[in-house]
Design a protein around this motif. Sequence first.
Motif, short mmCIF file in Angstrom:
data_model
loop_
_atom_site.label_atom_id
_atom_site.label_comp_id
_atom_site.label_asym_id
_atom_site.label_seq_id
_atom_site.Cartn_x
_atom_site.Cartn_y
_atom_site.Cartn_z
N TRP A 1 0.84 -1.20 0.00
CA TRP A 1 0.00 0.00 0.00
C TRP A 1 0.87 1.25 0.00
CZ3 TRP A 1 -0.65 4.11 3.39
CH2 TRP A 1 -1.72 4.96 3.08
N VAL A 2 1.90 1.23 0.86
CA VAL A 2 2.78 2.39 0.97
C VAL A 2 3.47 2.62 -0.38
CG1 VAL A 2 4.94 3.22 2.01
CG2 VAL A 2 3.16 2.22 3.45
N ARG A 3 3.91 1.51 -1.01
CA ARG A 3 4.61 1.64 -2.27
C ARG A 3 3.72 2.27 -3.35
NH1 ARG A 3 6.90 -3.59 -5.02
NH2 ARG A 3 7.27 -4.12 -2.85
N SER A 4 2.49 1.78 -3.49
CA SER A 4 1.65 2.32 -4.56
C SER A 4 1.18 3.74 -4.25
CB SER A 4 0.47 1.39 -4.85
OG SER A 4 -0.10 0.92 -3.68
N THR A 5 0.98 4.05 -2.97
CA THR A 5 0.58 5.41 -2.62
C THR A 5 1.75 6.37 -2.83
OG1 THR A 5 -0.94 4.49 -1.04
CG2 THR A 5 -0.44 6.81 -0.78
N TYR A 6 2.97 5.91 -2.52
CA TYR A 6 4.15 6.76 -2.69
C TYR A 6 4.41 7.00 -4.18
CZ TYR A 6 8.86 8.60 -2.17
OH TYR A 6 9.96 9.40 -2.24
N SER A 7 4.22 6.00 -5.02
CA SER A 7 4.43 6.25 -6.46
C SER A 7 3.43 7.25 -6.99
CB SER A 7 4.43 4.97 -7.29
OG SER A 7 3.74 3.95 -6.72
N LYS A 8 2.22 7.25 -6.45
CA LYS A 8 1.24 8.25 -6.87
C LYS A 8 1.70 9.65 -6.43
CE LYS A 8 -3.39 9.91 -6.52
NZ LYS A 8 -4.64 9.94 -5.80
N PHE A 9 2.20 9.74 -5.20
CA PHE A 9 2.69 11.02 -4.67
C PHE A 9 3.81 11.57 -5.55
CE2 PHE A 9 6.16 12.85 -2.12
CZ PHE A 9 5.58 14.04 -1.76
N LEU A 10 4.78 10.69 -5.91
CA LEU A 10 5.89 11.11 -6.77
C LEU A 10 5.38 11.60 -8.11
CD1 LEU A 10 8.73 8.47 -6.27
CD2 LEU A 10 8.64 10.85 -5.46
N PHE A 11 4.42 10.87 -8.65
CA PHE A 11 3.85 11.23 -9.95
C PHE A 11 3.22 12.61 -9.88
CE2 PHE A 11 -0.06 11.41 -12.50
CZ PHE A 11 0.47 11.29 -13.77
N TRP B 1 -5.45 -1.83 -19.34
CA TRP B 1 -5.74 -0.79 -18.35
C TRP B 1 -4.39 -0.23 -17.90
CZ3 TRP B 1 -9.72 -3.17 -14.33
CH2 TRP B 1 -10.89 -3.53 -15.02
N ILE B 2 -4.20 1.06 -18.12
CA ILE B 2 -2.89 1.65 -17.88
C ILE B 2 -2.97 2.70 -16.77
CG2 ILE B 2 -1.04 2.98 -18.97
CD1 ILE B 2 -2.35 1.37 -21.58
N SER B 3 -2.06 2.58 -15.82
CA SER B 3 -2.02 3.48 -14.67
C SER B 3 -1.05 4.62 -14.94
CB SER B 3 -1.55 2.67 -13.44
OG SER B 3 -1.21 3.52 -12.38
N PRO B 4 -1.36 5.84 -14.47
CA PRO B 4 -0.41 6.95 -14.67
C PRO B 4 0.84 6.80 -13.80
CG PRO B 4 -2.57 7.75 -13.91
CD PRO B 4 -2.58 6.27 -13.77
N TRP B 5 0.79 6.00 -12.77
CA TRP B 5 1.95 5.79 -11.89
C TRP B 5 2.12 4.28 -11.65
CZ3 TRP B 5 -2.29 8.91 -10.73
CH2 TRP B 5 -3.27 8.33 -9.92
N PRO B 6 3.27 3.85 -11.12
CA PRO B 6 3.56 2.42 -11.03
C PRO B 6 2.57 1.62 -10.18
CG PRO B 6 5.58 3.65 -10.82
CD PRO B 6 4.46 4.66 -10.78
N VAL B 7 2.49 0.34 -10.52
CA VAL B 7 1.51 -0.58 -9.95
C VAL B 7 2.24 -1.60 -9.09
CG1 VAL B 7 0.01 -2.48 -10.71
CG2 VAL B 7 -0.10 -0.28 -11.89
N HIS B 8 1.59 -2.04 -8.04
CA HIS B 8 2.13 -3.10 -7.19
C HIS B 8 1.25 -4.35 -7.37
CE1 HIS B 8 3.33 -5.22 -3.53
NE2 HIS B 8 2.05 -5.30 -3.23
N THR B 9 1.85 -5.52 -7.52
CA THR B 9 1.06 -6.74 -7.76
C THR B 9 1.33 -7.80 -6.70
OG1 THR B 9 2.72 -7.85 -9.12
CG2 THR B 9 1.21 -6.36 -10.26
#
Length: 358
Positions: A6-16, A84-92
Amino acid sequence: MARRGWVRSTYSKFLFMRQSGLQAVSALPFTARYGQDAQVHEWLENDHLLAVVRFQAADTIMRDPRLCEVALPSLESSATAEFWISPWPVHTGVCHGVGYAENGDVLFLQMRLDEYAEDALQPLTAVAYRRLFAAAQARGYPHFLRIWNYFPNINQECGGLERYRSFCAGRHQALIADLAECETHLPAACALGSAASDPGCDVGSLHLYALAARKPGQQIENPRQVSAFHYPPQYGRRSPSFSRAVLKAWGEQDYHLYISGTASIVGHHSQHTDLMAQLDETLLNLATLLAHAEHSIPVPLQLALLKIYCRPEVDPAPLRHRIVQMFGANTPMLFLRADICRRELFIEIEGMAVGVAR
Ligand code: 3EB
């Protein structure tokens, strides 16, 4: 583990967001488009890929939670996969046996369960849904926006009950156990008959994929149709638990509308025995649903994806022509071979619309 993802995907959104600076950035957490099967391998290398649904028979055995291979043959070569493409990185990852991909705003989920017996679809569906809900809850996205359901021999009777109705009973059982305000927060959905995995073998698999979010969307019903969850018992002892569409606001003024499988049904009755008349009724239902959803938002909705499920005898060419007349030549379309849950229906259409401020 869960927390770290969760932290990783939220942080990549923040960076974006920070990198994007003061530029106006769409708040949409993903964009969806049709493409070619040949692009699948390349996209899987990209950490911005949230999901890819492949409609061709797979040539290799790849395990990636984002890759969903559905046994519904594509009828045209121009589009054979959905990205389906995300504007910031995805965690799987995999959770409760459910494959997932998340980006901080949305969660893609998928699972396939082998049917151990063809008359056990109800308990299998109930278990599948409870696992889906458990995985979404564990990842922190408890609100389902859209669920896709595929299984073979959908119209076949087993033990005196049509398999679609057994599926509805299993889904209903899981939904009433897990959703407190069931009838006001139902996800959009579709349920189609896929090709049996092995001809000559009746036992196939139930394949589900879904989209979930941290906060709920808004359920939309169609004023021309009885809500499916209020269908009278002639369509099954347990009515189908889905909404006609779900409207989801992302940020201040960006919207997604997830449109359920829509067919030639008015009130609760199937209409017309002619294919083109069924198509026109279906298109009218879609247009009504779009207009109805637009009432509650300040921007117009544009169809971003339209998926047309056709029974084996249906020729897609005249359908495409008519849909272009109705919604315009730029409407992305994907035609798939599938069985519809009501025997008298030839086609069913689902899709996604986008509303963004200009
Ligand atoms: C209908 O309107 C046609 O059982 O999940 C459409 C969308 C249909 C979803 C489902 C069924 C489902 O009743 C069938």
